[in-house]
Design an enzyme around this catalytic site. Sequence first.
Site, mmCIF file in Angstrom:
data_model
loop_
_atom_site.group_PDB
_atom_site.id
_atom_site.type_symbol
_atom_site.label_atom_id
_atom_site.label_comp_id
_atom_site.label_asym_id
_atom_site.label_seq_id
_atom_site.Cartn_x
_atom_site.Cartn_y
_atom_site.Cartn_z
ATOM 1 C CB VAL A 14 -1.386 0.137 0.731
ATOM 2 C CG1 VAL A 14 -1.554 1.438 1.134
ATOM 3 C CG2 VAL A 14 -1.907 -1.427 1.304
ATOM 4 C CB VAL A 132 -13.448 0.006 6.988
ATOM 5 C CG1 VAL A 132 -14.920 -0.582 6.770
ATOM 6 C CG2 VAL A 132 -13.335 -0.062 8.902
ATOM 7 C CB ILE A 136 -15.522 1.226 -0.350
ATOM 8 C CG1 ILE A 136 -14.955 0.272 -0.732
ATOM 9 C CG2 ILE A 136 -16.767 1.938 0.247
ATOM 10 C CD1 ILE A 136 -16.136 -1.031 -0.640
ATOM 11 N N GLY A 187 -2.383 -11.845 -3.674
ATOM 12 C CA GLY A 187 -1.925 -11.638 -2.456
ATOM 13 C C GLY A 187 -2.467 -10.510 -1.776
ATOM 14 C CE LYS A 205 -10.642 -4.872 6.369
ATOM 15 N NZ LYS A 205 -10.502 -6.011 5.521
ATOM 16 N N GLY A 302 -6.514 -4.102 -2.688
ATOM 17 C CA GLY A 302 -5.620 -3.829 -3.730
ATOM 18 C C GLY A 302 -4.270 -3.070 -3.333
#
Length: 432
Positions: A14, A132, A136, A187, A205, A302
């Site tokens: 990330v 979370v 989104i 992954g 979350k 992702g």
Amino acid sequence: MKNINVGLIGFGTVGSGVVKILQERKKFLKDKIGAEIILKKICDKNISGKRPVSVEKSMLTSNAGDILNDPQIDIVVELIGGIKPAGDFIRQALLKGKHVVTANKALLAEEGQELFDLARERGRNIYFEASVGAGIPVIKAVREGLVANKFQGVFGILNGTSNYILSEMSHENCSFQKALADAKKRGFAEANPALDIEGIDSAHKLILLVYLCFGRFVALKDVFVEGISRISLMDINYAREIGWQIKLLAIAKKSGDELEVRVHPTLVPMEHPLASITGINNAIFVHSDLVGNLLFYGPGAGWLTAASAVVSDIVDLTKDIRAGLFKPTLNIIPDQSVRRIEKIDEIESRYYLRFMTEDKPGVLGNVSGILGKFGISIASVNQKERKKAGVVPIVMVLHEAKEKNIRMALERINKLPTIEDKALAIRIEETF
Ligand code: HSE
């Protein structure tokens, strides 16, 4: 015009996404917000590893102190995950007067109350949009877009790995183990995939969503958590035959003055929008009193997805800093109508029950006798074709029953000599 200096701790997947966006969208963001976001330093244990982005060597350090003690850094982005040393870095950043962005749901679920209190005391903010649902923007929607609403319930598919496994099993007709191996290869599982499949990541979350919606920090030990590792392809197929999809659902709902907070595999009616969420996607279904039902949906994992949310937090903080806004802006107040967290034993639900048994006279009678003793009523029974010598699966759908009674009945059923393996009970959710 004050430009904003950012220090990034954690140059993994990330973190690399954040670097890429800040490099490639520098002007784009500057034109939007009227300030330049300057990535000043990046810290990681391993600064020589290969990454999908390149940065000047002079920006890299393996000493987090180089970021935390740099008076020019306004925002610290923590993306190393885990509890230690991430929590200490965030505390130090706040004590040094910096704002914080993190994607660390495990840390916030465990130490969030203390960290948010410290931020409030220090007049700083912690933003955590990526924690979370990755990209989104559900946190922003709840804390800003729905600020005037009170909430009755939140139902989420919050773990992409588990959802991927369940939907692969369902669509590809494959085993749990094969779907898990695929998920790992792709992954998006946690470093320890048990956190994904045993429901802990979803619980972390959910704790954050409950904090945002109901203003209460629920301890992980008070969240009932059950994972998907006992779900077999057979259950997915049987459930589908009777009109349900199995999903790992994170549920927070108000019933009277109690709040149910739980994570477990759940039978969702096929026609409910959550039943159609496939792959690594996440979805959060929110009941709000003014707007009604809302569904937030999109990829839940992702590198660029999560990085998009991190950058959105950096931009929000940039705006706060430039406006001289040193007040917490999470807009969280406790929902006074919630008096306690309901114990799992007390919840009432319908259940799907599957057990493997010898195909002998009297087996069904014994099982239904035990259920009857605990006041549990059967809505339907389906005995499947004999699969292996003498052993058949039996699937029952039960009328609404108390969890405590189901548990006691199952203990007895599992002791019957004709029952092979342990019976599997999956809660059914219809009231949403
Ligand atoms: N392991 C997580 C998931 C990634 O599968 O959803 C993002 O939190």
